[in-house]
Design an enzyme around this catalytic site. Structure first.
Site, PDB file in Angstrom:
ATOM      1  N   HIS A   1       0.856  -1.180   0.000  1.00  0.00           N
ATOM      2  CA  HIS A   1       0.000   0.000   0.000  1.00  0.00           C
ATOM      3  C   HIS A   1       0.896   1.236   0.000  1.00  0.00           C
ATOM      4  O   HIS A   1       1.879   1.291   0.753  1.00  0.00           O
ATOM      5  CB  HIS A   1      -0.906   0.033   1.228  1.00  0.00           C
ATOM      6  CG  HIS A   1      -1.769  -1.178   1.374  1.00  0.00           C
ATOM      7  ND1 HIS A   1      -2.566  -1.654   0.364  1.00  0.00           N
ATOM      8  CD2 HIS A   1      -1.960  -2.016   2.430  1.00  0.00           C
ATOM      9  CE1 HIS A   1      -3.216  -2.728   0.777  1.00  0.00           C
ATOM     10  NE2 HIS A   1      -2.865  -2.969   2.021  1.00  0.00           N
TER      11      HIS A   1
ATOM     12  N   GLU B   1      -2.273   0.300   8.120  1.00  0.00           N
ATOM     13  CA  GLU B   1      -3.348  -0.512   8.689  1.00  0.00           C
ATOM     14  C   GLU B   1      -2.881  -1.271   9.919  1.00  0.00           C
ATOM     15  O   GLU B   1      -1.685  -1.515  10.103  1.00  0.00           O
ATOM     16  CB  GLU B   1      -3.883  -1.492   7.641  1.00  0.00           C
ATOM     17  CG  GLU B   1      -2.826  -2.421   7.070  1.00  0.00           C
ATOM     18  CD  GLU B   1      -3.276  -3.121   5.784  1.00  0.00           C
ATOM     19  OE1 GLU B   1      -4.199  -2.630   5.114  1.00  0.00           O
ATOM     20  OE2 GLU B   1      -2.689  -4.168   5.450  1.00  0.00           O
TER      21      GLU B   1
ATOM     22  N   HIS C   1       3.687  -7.027   2.193  1.00  0.00           N
ATOM     23  CA  HIS C   1       2.980  -7.849   3.176  1.00  0.00           C
ATOM     24  C   HIS C   1       1.943  -8.740   2.500  1.00  0.00           C
ATOM     25  O   HIS C   1       1.620  -8.560   1.326  1.00  0.00           O
ATOM     26  CB  HIS C   1       2.283  -6.961   4.215  1.00  0.00           C
ATOM     27  CG  HIS C   1       1.170  -6.142   3.645  1.00  0.00           C
ATOM     28  ND1 HIS C   1       1.384  -4.956   2.970  1.00  0.00           N
ATOM     29  CD2 HIS C   1      -0.178  -6.331   3.617  1.00  0.00           C
ATOM     30  CE1 HIS C   1       0.241  -4.455   2.572  1.00  0.00           C
ATOM     31  NE2 HIS C   1      -0.741  -5.271   2.939  1.00  0.00           N
TER      32      HIS C   1
ATOM     33  N   ARG D   1      -0.529  -5.075  -6.252  1.00  0.00           N
ATOM     34  CA  ARG D   1      -0.166  -6.493  -6.167  1.00  0.00           C
ATOM     35  C   ARG D   1       1.220  -6.709  -6.770  1.00  0.00           C
ATOM     36  O   ARG D   1       1.466  -6.364  -7.924  1.00  0.00           O
ATOM     37  CB  ARG D   1      -1.179  -7.369  -6.904  1.00  0.00           C
ATOM     38  CG  ARG D   1      -2.576  -7.353  -6.322  1.00  0.00           C
ATOM     39  CD  ARG D   1      -3.424  -8.465  -6.938  1.00  0.00           C
ATOM     40  NE  ARG D   1      -4.834  -8.241  -6.661  1.00  0.00           N
ATOM     41  CZ  ARG D   1      -5.703  -7.740  -7.539  1.00  0.00           C
ATOM     42  NH1 ARG D   1      -5.300  -7.462  -8.772  1.00  0.00           N
ATOM     43  NH2 ARG D   1      -6.952  -7.542  -7.216  1.00  0.00           N
TER      44      ARG D   1
END
Length: 351
Positions: free
Chosen positions: A125, A143, A201, A221
């Site tokens: 991200h 997050e 991640h 991705r």
């Protein structure tokens, strides 16, 4: 940042006490996502009603255009949460509604459940700065994951085992050899992981997660195991953007935060994690020996209560809400005082 305790309710020194009706909490109705790696646990364990055949994510409290939650009862029944917040900006509070760059009607956070029956893609991200420059001013995405459950052999990908160059990672991703660079971490129930923007991640199969994140849906991705979607096509990769946005230095083994339970009659609380975007506490309520635990949001910010375990009731004025595992309550800033009864565990999200 400073935050009032849920039961404090103190007015700042020198300010006039407002002579007005307090704001009322309400339940949120989530939006489901049927990504190919999802399972059935959100429907079976939390009774999430959906027409989707499998439910990968349930966006419980969201104002993001890709999936906006609705109000499940009360005066705003059926309205989109973003519309409610446009109509009532005071619900965000003097701090929660004043975060730079957040448009009217938007929350700075998005709260969701994730059921990973299969491995998620290896992904990145972007940071706020990268997203602002390359994604038309959108937010990046940091997050926090709270492991509600994990299979015996479940794990996550968290960064790199050693520093690497873009060229070698790009070659490894294209040739299916990325695995040897990735740091794999075994996980178990009740663990917490803060995934900062830019960290390579992935969530592994067998994880059931509550996720608190920036209000963003940007995912690059890097590798997806050559899987095909329902139309027989391989899912799109974003290798260049992922590597441009990624932190390619060696990642430290993620440790668990120091967690100290603070007890009071009928309730215990602990801090799970904080960053510049949000703060997450766990609240354990048990009124078997005490009839009432009270809770309210102060005038500075809204709160989001996500029920992780148990069941009970939340009562305020002439309203009673029955609360079960998986329910999400939006508590506007300067809210009425709520009375919580039962045996429940919440995540308490603050901004």
């Amino acid at each position: 940042m400073t935050f009032a305790e849920p039961d404090a309710g103190r007015e700042p020194i020198g300010t006039e006490i407002k002579k007005m009706e307090k704001n009322k909490p309400f339940l949120c109705k989530p939006v489901g996502k049927d990504y190919l790696w999802g399972g059935k646990r959100l429907q079976e364990d939390m009774v999430k009603e959906t027409a989707l055949s499998h439910l990968a994510e349930s966006w419980e409290c969201s104002t993001h255009p890709d999936g906006i939650s609705r109000v499940a009862g009360g005066a705003h029944q059926g309205m989109e949460l973003s519309e409610v917040l446009k109509k009532h900006p005071e619900y965000l509070g003097s701090h929660g509604g004043g975060i730079s760059g957040i448009p009217a009607g938007q929350l700075p956070v998005l709260v969701k459940f994730i059921d990973a029956k299969q491995d998620l893609s290896v992904q990145v991200h972007p940071t706020d700065a990268y997203a602002k420059e390359h994604e038309r001013g959108q937010q990046g995405k940091t997050e926090l994951w709270y492991m509600m459950d994990a299979a015996k052999d479940a794990g996550i990908v968290y960064g790199l085992k050693r520093k690497a160059e873009k060229e070698e990672l790009q070659r490894a991703a294209q040739e299916g050899e990325l695995d040897r660079y990735l740091r794999k971490v075994p996980v178990k129930k009740d663990q917490v992981f803060l995934i900062k923007a830019g960290t390579i991640h992935a969530v592994g199969a067998g994880c059931l997660i509550a996720e608190i994140q920036e209000n963003s849906n940007l995912t690059y991705r890097l590798y997806d195991y050559d899987r095909k979607d329902r139309n027989g096509q391989k899912r799109q990769l974003h290798i260049k953007k992922a590597l441009d946005a990624a932190d390619l230095t060696q990642s430290e083994e993620p440790g668990q935060p120091l967690r100290v339970l603070r007890y009071e009659p009928g309730c215990a609380r602990e801090l799970l994690g904080r960053c510049r975007y949000f703060e997450v506490h766990r609240m354990l309520v048990n009124t078997e020996r005490r009839q009432i635990v009270t809770f309210r949001a102060d005038e500075w910010s809204f709160r989001i209560l996500l029920c992780m375990e148990g069941c009970g009731t939340v009562t305020f004025e002439d309203t009673m809400l029955e609360i079960y595992r998986g329910d999400c309550i939006f508590v506007p800033a300067d809210s009425v005082r709520m009375r919580i009864h039962g045996k429940l565990q919440f995540l308490d999200v603050r901004c």
